[in-house]
Design an enzyme around this catalytic site. Structure first.
Site, short mmCIF file in Angstrom:
data_model
loop_
_atom_site.label_atom_id
_atom_site.label_comp_id
_atom_site.label_asym_id
_atom_site.label_seq_id
_atom_site.Cartn_x
_atom_site.Cartn_y
_atom_site.Cartn_z
N LYS A 27 0.87 -1.18 0.08
CA LYS A 27 -0.09 0.11 0.02
C LYS A 27 0.88 1.13 0.05
O LYS A 27 0.52 2.23 -0.79
CB LYS A 27 -1.01 -0.09 1.23
CG LYS A 27 -2.07 1.14 1.26
CD LYS A 27 -2.91 1.06 2.35
CE LYS A 27 -3.84 -0.14 2.26
NZ LYS A 27 -4.80 -0.28 3.27
N ARG A 97 -3.79 2.93 8.55
CA ARG A 97 -3.84 1.67 7.75
C ARG A 97 -2.60 1.04 7.62
O ARG A 97 -1.46 1.36 7.72
CB ARG A 97 -4.32 1.94 6.36
CG ARG A 97 -5.60 2.77 6.19
CD ARG A 97 -6.16 2.56 4.77
NE ARG A 97 -7.61 3.20 4.54
CZ ARG A 97 -7.89 4.32 4.07
NH1 ARG A 97 -6.96 5.17 4.16
NH2 ARG A 97 -9.21 4.59 4.01
N GLY A 106 -8.31 -6.97 4.74
CA GLY A 106 -8.97 -7.16 5.69
C GLY A 106 -8.41 -7.80 6.77
O GLY A 106 -9.19 -8.09 7.76
N MET A 108 -5.68 -7.12 8.55
CA MET A 108 -4.92 -6.29 9.61
C MET A 108 -6.03 -4.99 9.94
O MET A 108 -6.73 -5.00 9.09
CB MET A 108 -3.65 -6.13 9.28
CG MET A 108 -2.69 -7.28 9.42
SD MET A 108 -0.84 -6.72 9.16
CE MET A 108 -1.22 -6.56 7.06
N ARG A 341 -4.03 -1.52 -5.98
CA ARG A 341 -2.88 -2.69 -5.82
C ARG A 341 -3.60 -3.74 -7.04
O ARG A 341 -4.49 -3.53 -7.35
CB ARG A 341 -3.41 -3.45 -4.44
CG ARG A 341 -4.60 -3.81 -4.28
CD ARG A 341 -4.80 -4.14 -2.76
NE ARG A 341 -6.40 -4.37 -2.38
CZ ARG A 341 -6.75 -4.74 -1.32
NH1 ARG A 341 -5.98 -4.56 -0.07
NH2 ARG A 341 -8.05 -4.86 -1.00
N HIS A 461 -16.20 -7.90 2.02
CA HIS A 461 -15.14 -9.19 2.53
C HIS A 461 -15.38 -10.30 2.00
O HIS A 461 -14.53 -11.16 1.73
CB HIS A 461 -15.10 -9.04 4.29
CG HIS A 461 -14.25 -10.21 4.77
ND1 HIS A 461 -14.57 -11.33 4.99
CD2 HIS A 461 -12.92 -9.91 4.92
CE1 HIS A 461 -13.64 -11.92 5.66
NE2 HIS A 461 -12.74 -11.06 5.61
N ARG A 582 -0.29 -47.86 -11.58
CA ARG A 582 -0.26 -48.86 -10.49
C ARG A 582 -0.96 -50.29 -10.51
O ARG A 582 -2.25 -50.17 -10.47
CB ARG A 582 -0.73 -48.17 -9.14
CG ARG A 582 0.06 -47.11 -8.45
CD ARG A 582 -0.57 -46.13 -7.77
NE ARG A 582 -1.32 -45.25 -8.86
CZ ARG A 582 -1.50 -44.06 -8.24
NH1 ARG A 582 -1.12 -43.30 -7.42
NH2 ARG A 582 -2.45 -43.24 -9.20
N ARG A 665 4.27 -50.05 -12.96
CA ARG A 665 4.79 -50.52 -11.69
C ARG A 665 4.28 -51.99 -11.48
O ARG A 665 3.09 -52.12 -11.50
CB ARG A 665 4.77 -49.64 -10.49
CG ARG A 665 5.42 -50.24 -9.31
CD ARG A 665 5.16 -49.23 -8.22
NE ARG A 665 3.73 -49.15 -7.73
CZ ARG A 665 3.27 -48.43 -6.62
NH1 ARG A 665 3.95 -47.42 -6.27
NH2 ARG A 665 1.82 -48.37 -6.41
N SER A 814 12.68 -43.29 -11.48
CA SER A 814 11.35 -42.49 -11.05
C SER A 814 11.35 -42.48 -9.50
O SER A 814 11.31 -43.49 -9.01
CB SER A 814 10.10 -43.07 -11.45
OG SER A 814 9.21 -42.34 -11.18
N GLY A 816 9.82 -42.07 -6.08
CA GLY A 816 8.65 -42.20 -5.43
C GLY A 816 8.44 -41.42 -4.25
O GLY A 816 8.91 -42.03 -3.08
N THR A 817 8.22 -40.19 -4.25
CA THR A 817 8.64 -39.32 -3.17
C THR A 817 7.53 -39.53 -1.97
O THR A 817 8.03 -38.87 -0.94
CB THR A 817 8.50 -38.06 -3.56
OG1 THR A 817 7.42 -37.46 -4.35
CG2 THR A 817 9.84 -37.51 -4.58
N ASN A 818 6.56 -40.45 -2.21
CA ASN A 818 5.57 -40.52 -1.05
C ASN A 818 6.26 -41.36 -0.02
O ASN A 818 6.64 -41.06 1.23
CB ASN A 818 4.41 -41.05 -1.56
CG ASN A 818 3.53 -40.12 -2.22
OD1 ASN A 818 3.66 -38.97 -2.36
ND2 ASN A 818 2.60 -40.70 -3.01
N CYS A 881 7.32 -39.59 -9.49
CA CYS A 881 5.73 -39.89 -9.72
C CYS A 881 4.93 -40.14 -8.46
O CYS A 881 3.83 -40.29 -8.38
CB CYS A 881 5.86 -41.55 -10.05
SG CYS A 881 6.78 -42.63 -9.14
N TYR A 901 11.23 -35.63 -16.58
CA TYR A 901 9.37 -35.38 -16.04
C TYR A 901 9.07 -35.40 -14.80
O TYR A 901 9.88 -35.84 -14.14
CB TYR A 901 8.91 -36.37 -17.27
CG TYR A 901 8.81 -37.77 -16.76
CD1 TYR A 901 8.10 -38.30 -15.63
CD2 TYR A 901 9.94 -38.41 -17.09
CE1 TYR A 901 8.13 -39.46 -15.12
CE2 TYR A 901 10.13 -39.86 -16.55
CZ TYR A 901 9.11 -40.29 -15.74
OH TYR A 901 9.30 -41.55 -15.22
#
Length: 924
Positions: A27, A97, A106, A108, A341, A461, A582, A665, A814, A816-818, A881, A901
């Site tokens: 602002k 303000r 809205g 703050m 803004r 709001h 899967r 897989r 590949s 498998g990040t889980n 993946c 990828y």
């Protein structure tokens, strides 16, 4: 550290600029910028964000020297305005303000009309000849100061105001006369003194210092913290404070106030959009206290002023080169701009505004692609109310409000934000119904399917926050009569109680009683061939934008899909293949679960007897062979039953891909997951398979593991039961041959899961290559007519650390990040949700690691594996993946690591495409 704590703006010159956003807040930086480019901005000054940081570091006390700078800034403002702070005969009133570097509408605190006192009221009366105006200014200041600065409940003030209006028989604040307002003021002052234990301050500098402190404190109020969490606002040091000379929209019928957008924030249409009220102050519009008029009405009411506003609209948009959200006040026919803004908008508006701004030559394509928030893109595919269901049920809207935020929603009615959060947590879809929302409702709004208010306009709001969240909203539905105490609403003869079903249409503003079915968005309908592309302007803009996205993207995007239908959907969303199919999900379909369960029942017995056979001698061999014959027959029969079913699955997927690669897989979950664990299910399985329930229970008990996610699963199953792997490989290759014989291209990639050592991969690769050779021998071929890649998932930390060795046997990795996150962090995916939220709040983790990739921990393993793998095979294909593949921050990290990828669920494919393009442009 900047020694200067206050920056002045006014009279056509400012000490700051738009480039100083981090120091002056959004602002303050924009007030300075507008001043410098000749926009009519009331003079003022900005206290920097660094002062806010120091205030909190010094345990809520002003840093040394601030009061002296503040006094000098006020004197400069007095000189600029020709008035004096606290002088009854020539007074200067100011607003206070907030303004952080990132917009937080809205969240703050704001205080208006500061500097007024009973003596100043008399002076304003003498100066303007309008005592009602002076009293109204004082009444508003008492309420705002008491609420914001001294924590006198807002509702208590509203209750007193409502009492006086009821006593006088009027509905609107503007209908109260001088005597009525004096009565309100007297009651307000009495409430203030009773609540705070002190008299209301009349010294303007005391008012100012306390208000500045209140704004600083509001940086850490619950709603501001919640907003930053919901909108992923991090790294800011605090809020700036903007002190600005007051201009008054409540002087009478030639004065007013409004909020406007240079384009429609809901749809993006290039038309001036906004609302205003005459004889009002800003909070009347934003808070929804009175339902405002459309900005187009101002053209008839005051054509010259409207034309000036249009000129400012064009000037601001051309200067900032984006849609602007501006606030204005008209004082005695003179226009002032109080704020501009970058406008918050729906994703529908983001896409249209950026495409059309490129077409207009305002921005280039790269800018358009950089700007659109990737994590919002999924909302383009949000559902709408089904017109056919409305027609069939002959539903009529019980009322129509303002179409404040697009989308259709249906759910059970709740009347409080707390109930919305509670019910949503229990799995209920809810519609939050309020007279008007306030910043305290932010959590409930986020939990709701849709929001409905009886008061407030398109810039209230409720409307602004809902649009930012991508949540459907209908505001200003004035026919609603809401009873919070008894938890029901009435509307045109209907009564809707808490828990009743209600539907809202954020496109039209219609509100329907009862349940209405929800259907896919226009884009999804086009992709499913349920609508012609030419019939949807939204699809036209979307397809044009995504073409630009793909022109800058260098990293591929695949999908996680297990069925032909999911695959077709993903390809239409732009997927360039399957990164994770899967196979275990296929075993649950139809009667095939029976065959697979039959295999499980005899698999362990076959394994034990084979082991026994290895150590048998003499006559024992024949006996063990005889004992093995029947279980082995059942085992092989189950595999024979499963083979054509799996082959059919893969054929459908390959056909849907039409030559795009498919990473499939082999079996991953532990076997016990395929068996029923409740007695009723066990009895049903026993009856179907003609075995005793006890046999089922014994098998389940034998497969039981204390930690199955680290147990007998993935490649470990394939090593124990190589015939299962062989069956799956044969199904994949035979399906691929059929596709090839039908004249289509095919590109299978076989992925071995949960490998921790090269030897595990070698054993499963041997099985795979043996089956491929068997098929070639059966066909009389020397090799397959298409290429087959054999690779592995990197999801065990050991595999990442020894990737250079494993790469010698892999055609691709590949990630498998889980599971990699689970094993690296030591978290259980199923249980960690109970405490990870607290971990994020306490900044142990920046984000929940199962939602956003933990770059400093898990990310290091990705970097190590990528580097080590490519040190052995420079062209080693790398992908991801886990669901991190569709999360923008994680996609950006994957781009930096050099992955070929990412892969994610079908509906997240567009998000991943945009994220990948933005990652590429960030390095441009």
């Amino acid at each position: 550290m900047n020694d200067k704590m206050i920056y002045f703006f006014g009279n056509g010159r400012a000490e700051g600029s738009a480039k100083m956003r981090e120091l002056l807040g959004g602002k303050g930086a924009n007030l300075a910028e507008m001043t410098n480019i000749g926009i009519p901005v009331p003079p003022g000054f900005t206290i920097t964000t660094e002062v806010c940081r120091m205030y909190h570091e010094k345990h809520n006390t002003f840093p040394a020297g601030l009061k002296e700078e503040l006094s000098a800034a006020v004197q400069k403002l007095e000189s600029s305005m020709g008035g004096r702070f606290g002088d009854p005969d020539n007074t200067l009133l100011v607003s206070v303000r907030s303004g952080a570097a990132r917009s937080m509408p809205g969240m703050m605190d704001t205080v208006l009309n500061l500097g007024i006192s009973p003596q100043v009221v008399d002076g304003l009366h003498r100066k303007t000849g309008n005592r009602r105006f002076a009293l109204d200014v004082y009444r508003r200041f008492i309420q705002m100061f008491g609420d914001v600065v001294m924590n006198v409940p807002h509702e208590a003030y509203e209750h007193l105001l409502a009492e006086v209006k009821s006593l006088k028989g009027v509905n609107l604040d503007t209908e109260l006369d001088e005597n009525d307002l004096q009565m309100v003021i007297d009651r307000y002052l009495e409430l203030y003194e009773r609540t705070t234990g002190e008299s209301f301050p009349v010294d303007p500098f005391e008012q100012l210092e306390k208000s500045i402190e209140a704004v600083f404190r509001s940086w850490n109020n619950p709603r501001a913290i919640k907003y930053r969490q919901l909108n992923d606002i991090k790294g800011l040091i605090g809020t700036a404070v903007n002190v600005q000379a007051m201009v008054f929209g409540n002087l009478g019928d030639t004065s007013g106030t409004g909020v406007a957008f240079t384009r429609d924030p809901a749809t993006g249409k290039n038309e001036f959009y906004g609302e205003y009220l005459m004889n009002a102050q800003g909070e009347d519009v934003v808070a929804g206290i009175r339902t405002p008029l459309s900005i187009s009405c101002l053209k008839d009411q005051n054509p010259e002023l409207f034309a000036e506003l249009l000129q400012i609209r064009d000037k601001l948009e051309k200067h900032y080169k984006d849609m602007q959200d501006l606030e204005f006040t008209i004082q005695d026919g003179k226009l002032f701009i109080l704020q501009t803004r970058t406008g918050a908008r729906t994703i529908f508006s983001w896409i249209r505004t950026q495409v059309e701004m490129v077409e207009e030559g305002l921005i280039d394509r790269k800018t358009a692609v950089r700007r659109v928030p990737a994590d919002e893109l999924g909302k383009l595919f949000a559902p709408i109310l089904d017109p056919a269901d409305i027609t069939v049920k002959d539903l009529k809207p019980m009322t129509t409000g303002l179409n404040a935020s697009p989308g259709g929603a249906c759910g059970r009615v709740v009347f409080s934000a707390e109930d919305a959060e509670d019910w949503a947590h229990k799995g209920e879809k809810v519609i939050l119904v309020r007279i008007e929302t306030s910043p305290e409702d932010i959590g409930g709004m986020h939990a709701s399917q849709g929001i409905l208010t009886s008061r407030g306009g398109m810039t209230s709001h409720a409307a602004v926050v809902a649009r930012g969240m991508g949540c459907p909203c209908v505001s200003g539905a004035g026919d609603l009569r809401i009873n919070y105490a008894k938890e029901f609403l009435t509307c045109n003869g209907l009564q809707i109680k808490k828990g009743d079903m209600l539907a809202i249409d954020g496109f039209t503003g219609h509100v329907f009683p009862g349940k209405v079915n929800v259907k896919p968005s226009e884009i999804v309908q086009v992709l499913r061939d349920e609508m012609k592309p030419s019939e949807s302007l939204l699809y036209s803009h979307y397809s044009q934008f995504m073409a630009w996205v793909d022109s800058y993207r260098t990293m591929g995007v695949r999908t996680n899909a297990d069925t032909p239908t999911d695959t077709q959907t993903a390809v239409k969303f732009g997927a360039e293949g399957i990164g994770l199919c899967r196979t275990e999900h296929m075993f649950f379909e139809g009667d095939r679960i029976i065959s697979f369960r039959r295999l499980i029942l005899v698999a362990e017995k076959v394994k034990q007897l084979r082991k026994k056979l290895e150590s048998a001698k003499g006559d024992q061999i024949e006996a063990v062979q005889a004992e093995l014959a029947e279980p082995l027959k059942q085992y092989n029969q189950a595999l024979e039953e499963l083979l054509p079913l799996q082959k059919s699955d893969f054929f459908g997927i390959f056909k849907a891909l039409n030559g795009l690669p498919a990473t499939i897989r082999t079996l991953d979950p532990p076997l016990h997951e395929f068996l029923p664990h409740d007695l009723e299910g066990q009895k049903e399985m026993a009856a179907t398979m003609h075995v005793a329930v006890e046999q089922i229970q014994q098998t389940i008990e034998s497969l039981k593991e204390f930690n199955p996610m680290l147990g007998h699963r993935g490649c470990r199953l394939g090593i124990s039961y190589p015939e299962v792997t062989a069956m799956q490989i044969r199904a994949i290759i035979e399906a691929a041959i059929d596709i090839h014989n039908d004249g289509m291209k095919v590109a299978p990639e076989i992925m071995i899961p949960l490998v921790g050592t090269r030897r595990e991969l070698d054993l499963q690769r041997d099985v795979t290559e043996s089956v491929i050779q068997e098929i070639c021998d059966e066909k009389g071929w020397t090799k397959l007519p298409f290429k087959v890649l054999i690779g592995t998932m990197i999801e065990v930390p050991r595999a990442a650390l020894t990737a250079d060795d494993i790469a010698k046997s892999a055609d691709f990795f590949s990630f498998g990040t889980n599971d990699l996150t689970q094993m690296t962090c030591g978290f259980s995916r199923d249980d960690a949700g109970k405490f990870l939220g607290e971990y994020v709040e306490k900044k142990i983790y920046e984000y929940e690691p199962f939602q956003v990739l933990d770059q400093t921990g898990v990310g290091q393993l990705l970097q190590i594996a990528a580097s080590k793998g490519r040190s052995v095979k420079p062209e080693l294909k790398l992908g991801i993946c886990g669901e991190h593949g569709g999360e923008p921050r994680s996609v950006t990290f994957c781009h930096s690591v050099g992955l070929n990828y990412v892969s994610c669920s079908p509906f997240r494919v567009p998000i991943a495409r945009l994220s990948a393009a933005q990652a590429a442009l960030a390095m441009d």
